[in-house]
Motif scaffolding. Structure first.
Motif, PDB file in Angstrom:
ATOM      1  N   PHE A  87       0.837  -1.195   0.000  1.00  0.00           N
ATOM      2  CA  PHE A  87       0.000   0.000   0.000  1.00  0.00           C
ATOM      3  C   PHE A  87       0.872   1.245   0.000  1.00  0.00           C
ATOM      4  O   PHE A  87       1.971   1.244   0.544  1.00  0.00           O
ATOM      5  CB  PHE A  87      -0.896   0.029   1.251  1.00  0.00           C
ATOM      6  CG  PHE A  87      -1.903  -1.077   1.294  1.00  0.00           C
ATOM      7  CD1 PHE A  87      -3.220  -0.850   0.930  1.00  0.00           C
ATOM      8  CD2 PHE A  87      -1.540  -2.356   1.685  1.00  0.00           C
ATOM      9  CE1 PHE A  87      -4.154  -1.872   0.959  1.00  0.00           C
ATOM     10  CE2 PHE A  87      -2.461  -3.383   1.718  1.00  0.00           C
ATOM     11  CZ  PHE A  87      -3.769  -3.143   1.347  1.00  0.00           C
ATOM     12  N   ASN A  88       0.348   2.308  -0.561  1.00  0.00           N
ATOM     13  CA  ASN A  88       0.982   3.614  -0.560  1.00  0.00           C
ATOM     14  C   ASN A  88       0.531   4.385   0.681  1.00  0.00           C
ATOM     15  O   ASN A  88      -0.628   4.283   1.089  1.00  0.00           O
ATOM     16  CB  ASN A  88       0.538   4.364  -1.831  1.00  0.00           C
ATOM     17  CG  ASN A  88       1.033   5.780  -1.864  1.00  0.00           C
ATOM     18  OD1 ASN A  88       2.187   6.056  -1.580  1.00  0.00           O
ATOM     19  ND2 ASN A  88       0.147   6.696  -2.212  1.00  0.00           N
ATOM     20  N   VAL A  89       1.422   5.167   1.256  1.00  0.00           N
ATOM     21  CA  VAL A  89       1.030   6.099   2.319  1.00  0.00           C
ATOM     22  C   VAL A  89       0.831   7.452   1.643  1.00  0.00           C
ATOM     23  O   VAL A  89       1.787   8.103   1.214  1.00  0.00           O
ATOM     24  CB  VAL A  89       2.082   6.199   3.444  1.00  0.00           C
ATOM     25  CG1 VAL A  89       1.641   7.221   4.490  1.00  0.00           C
ATOM     26  CG2 VAL A  89       2.313   4.831   4.074  1.00  0.00           C
ATOM     27  N   SER A  90      -0.436   7.845   1.501  1.00  0.00           N
ATOM     28  CA  SER A  90      -0.747   9.119   0.860  1.00  0.00           C
ATOM     29  C   SER A  90      -0.163  10.268   1.687  1.00  0.00           C
ATOM     30  O   SER A  90       0.079  10.110   2.875  1.00  0.00           O
ATOM     31  CB  SER A  90      -2.265   9.282   0.705  1.00  0.00           C
ATOM     32  OG  SER A  90      -2.877   9.301   1.981  1.00  0.00           O
ATOM     33  N   GLU A  91       0.069  11.365   1.067  1.00  0.00           N
ATOM     34  CA  GLU A  91       0.627  12.576   1.681  1.00  0.00           C
ATOM     35  C   GLU A  91       2.117  12.471   1.951  1.00  0.00           C
ATOM     36  O   GLU A  91       2.794  13.478   2.043  1.00  0.00           O
ATOM     37  CB  GLU A  91      -0.094  12.971   2.975  1.00  0.00           C
ATOM     38  CG  GLU A  91      -1.571  13.207   2.841  1.00  0.00           C
ATOM     39  CD  GLU A  91      -2.244  13.514   4.160  1.00  0.00           C
ATOM     40  OE1 GLU A  91      -1.552  13.899   5.138  1.00  0.00           O
ATOM     41  OE2 GLU A  91      -3.475  13.373   4.231  1.00  0.00           O
ATOM     42  N   GLY A  92       2.661  11.273   2.129  1.00  0.00           N
ATOM     43  CA  GLY A  92       4.083  11.092   2.356  1.00  0.00           C
ATOM     44  C   GLY A  92       4.582  11.624   3.679  1.00  0.00           C
ATOM     45  O   GLY A  92       3.818  11.942   4.587  1.00  0.00           O
ATOM     46  N   PHE A  93       5.900  11.715   3.792  1.00  0.00           N
ATOM     47  CA  PHE A  93       6.555  12.138   5.022  1.00  0.00           C
ATOM     48  C   PHE A  93       6.478  13.647   5.214  1.00  0.00           C
ATOM     49  O   PHE A  93       6.199  14.135   6.302  1.00  0.00           O
ATOM     50  CB  PHE A  93       8.023  11.684   4.992  1.00  0.00           C
ATOM     51  CG  PHE A  93       8.773  11.921   6.265  1.00  0.00           C
ATOM     52  CD1 PHE A  93       8.539  11.130   7.375  1.00  0.00           C
ATOM     53  CD2 PHE A  93       9.725  12.924   6.358  1.00  0.00           C
ATOM     54  CE1 PHE A  93       9.237  11.331   8.556  1.00  0.00           C
ATOM     55  CE2 PHE A  93      10.432  13.138   7.526  1.00  0.00           C
ATOM     56  CZ  PHE A  93      10.184  12.338   8.632  1.00  0.00           C
ATOM     57  N   GLU A  94       6.701  14.400   4.134  1.00  0.00           N
ATOM     58  CA  GLU A  94       6.721  15.858   4.222  1.00  0.00           C
ATOM     59  C   GLU A  94       5.453  16.526   3.718  1.00  0.00           C
ATOM     60  O   GLU A  94       5.226  17.698   3.981  1.00  0.00           O
ATOM     61  CB  GLU A  94       7.891  16.423   3.416  1.00  0.00           C
ATOM     62  CG  GLU A  94       9.247  16.057   3.941  1.00  0.00           C
ATOM     63  CD  GLU A  94      10.337  16.655   3.079  1.00  0.00           C
ATOM     64  OE1 GLU A  94      10.549  17.884   3.162  1.00  0.00           O
ATOM     65  OE2 GLU A  94      10.956  15.894   2.319  1.00  0.00           O
ATOM     66  N   GLY A  95       4.655  15.814   2.939  1.00  0.00           N
ATOM     67  CA  GLY A  95       3.425  16.387   2.406  1.00  0.00           C
ATOM     68  C   GLY A  95       3.628  17.123   1.099  1.00  0.00           C
ATOM     69  O   GLY A  95       4.726  17.193   0.550  1.00  0.00           O
ATOM     70  N   ASP A  96       2.536  17.658   0.609  1.00  0.00           N
ATOM     71  CA  ASP A  96       2.544  18.375  -0.672  1.00  0.00           C
ATOM     72  C   ASP A  96       3.064  19.807  -0.500  1.00  0.00           C
ATOM     73  O   ASP A  96       3.087  20.344   0.607  1.00  0.00           O
ATOM     74  CB  ASP A  96       1.121  18.439  -1.239  1.00  0.00           C
ATOM     75  CG  ASP A  96       0.610  17.060  -1.630  1.00  0.00           C
ATOM     76  OD1 ASP A  96       1.346  16.334  -2.315  1.00  0.00           O
ATOM     77  OD2 ASP A  96      -0.522  16.723  -1.231  1.00  0.00           O
ATOM     78  N   LEU A  97       3.439  20.400  -1.613  1.00  0.00           N
ATOM     79  CA  LEU A  97       3.856  21.802  -1.620  1.00  0.00           C
ATOM     80  C   LEU A  97       2.653  22.706  -1.353  1.00  0.00           C
ATOM     81  O   LEU A  97       1.554  22.449  -1.843  1.00  0.00           O
ATOM     82  CB  LEU A  97       4.454  22.174  -2.976  1.00  0.00           C
ATOM     83  CG  LEU A  97       5.794  21.535  -3.322  1.00  0.00           C
ATOM     84  CD1 LEU A  97       6.149  21.791  -4.779  1.00  0.00           C
ATOM     85  CD2 LEU A  97       6.879  22.053  -2.404  1.00  0.00           C
ATOM     86  N   ASP A  98       2.876  23.759  -0.590  1.00  0.00           N
ATOM     87  CA  ASP A  98       1.813  24.748  -0.373  1.00  0.00           C
ATOM     88  C   ASP A  98       1.981  25.884  -1.382  1.00  0.00           C
ATOM     89  O   ASP A  98       2.834  25.815  -2.276  1.00  0.00           O
ATOM     90  CB  ASP A  98       1.813  25.251   1.076  1.00  0.00           C
ATOM     91  CG  ASP A  98       3.074  26.018   1.456  1.00  0.00           C
ATOM     92  OD1 ASP A  98       3.892  26.375   0.570  1.00  0.00           O
ATOM     93  OD2 ASP A  98       3.244  26.279   2.660  1.00  0.00           O
ATOM     94  N   ALA A  99       1.202  26.938  -1.236  1.00  0.00           N
ATOM     95  CA  ALA A  99       1.258  28.072  -2.169  1.00  0.00           C
ATOM     96  C   ALA A  99       2.635  28.732  -2.190  1.00  0.00           C
ATOM     97  O   ALA A  99       3.046  29.299  -3.193  1.00  0.00           O
ATOM     98  CB  ALA A  99       0.186  29.097  -1.808  1.00  0.00           C
ATOM     99  N   GLY A 100       3.354  28.634  -1.062  1.00  0.00           N
ATOM    100  CA  GLY A 100       4.704  29.200  -0.978  1.00  0.00           C
ATOM    101  C   GLY A 100       5.785  28.220  -1.401  1.00  0.00           C
ATOM    102  O   GLY A 100       6.958  28.449  -1.150  1.00  0.00           O
ATOM    103  N   GLN A 101       5.382  27.108  -2.022  1.00  0.00           N
ATOM    104  CA  GLN A 101       6.311  26.085  -2.494  1.00  0.00           C
ATOM    105  C   GLN A 101       7.105  25.432  -1.359  1.00  0.00           C
ATOM    106  O   GLN A 101       8.261  25.055  -1.532  1.00  0.00           O
ATOM    107  CB  GLN A 101       7.260  26.646  -3.565  1.00  0.00           C
ATOM    108  CG  GLN A 101       6.547  27.182  -4.801  1.00  0.00           C
ATOM    109  CD  GLN A 101       5.725  26.084  -5.494  1.00  0.00           C
ATOM    110  OE1 GLN A 101       6.264  25.099  -5.941  1.00  0.00           O
ATOM    111  NE2 GLN A 101       4.409  26.268  -5.547  1.00  0.00           N
TER     112      GLN A 101
END
Length: 164
Positions: A132-146
């Motif tokens: 299985f994949n762990v969605s969002e990962g360890f650090e997460g997605d980039l926000d508006a400020g990259q």
């Protein structure tokens, strides 16, 4: 599911049953995805093994989950794809105890959940079930400020991690 049909038995954790059902509904080429919190619950209860697929450099400098295993999907700062990934993961899985009458449950974690989804797909193609994949990962997605870590990911949710 296109690669392997996983059975939804009553002994399977609800998060995994839900992940499998969604993956089958969406015709994903791997078992499915769980959230970081679900992943930690599964690992903590002994129902799954967490495998970090980030590079050794990422684990060292960004941090990692205590007790997690490591099989790099890619290596080095250029993130060159590991051609031995499926073999290395299969060797790790072979060393783990089975979960009753099925192979062990493996949860793959990367930075944002994208590489680990590719790694889960590759594992399924290689015949490794219950990955299985762990969605969002360890650090997460980039926000508006990259920047990462501000609205999702393992660390954002306050789950256990350490840094060398």
């Amino acid at each position: 599911m296109s690669t392997v049909e996983l059975e939804l038995d009553a002994t399977l954790a609800p998060a995994l049953r839900q992940a499998i059902a969604i993956a089958q509904e969406q015709d994903l080429p791997f078992a499915g995805s769980v959230t970081p919190a679900q992943a930690w619950d599964l690992v903590e209860s002994g129902q799954a093994t967490l495998v970090d697929v980030r590079s050794a450099e990422e684990r060292k400098f960004v941090g990692h989950v205590p007790g997690s295993q490591h099989v790099a999907w890619a290596s080095g700062t250029a993130l060159n794809r590991n051609p031995r990934f499926a073999r290395e993961l299969a060797a790790l899985v072979a060393r783990l105890p089975e979960s009753g009458d099925r192979p062990p449950v493996i949860l793959l974690l990367c930075r944002s959940g994208k590489r680990s989804a590719l790694a889960a797909q590759e594992a399924a193609k290689a015949g490794i079930e219950w990955v299985f994949n762990v969605s969002e990962g360890f650090e997460g997605d980039l926000d508006a400020g990259q920047q990462r870590g501000h609205f999702n990911g393992w660390r954002f949710h306050g789950l256990p991690w350490v840094q060398d």
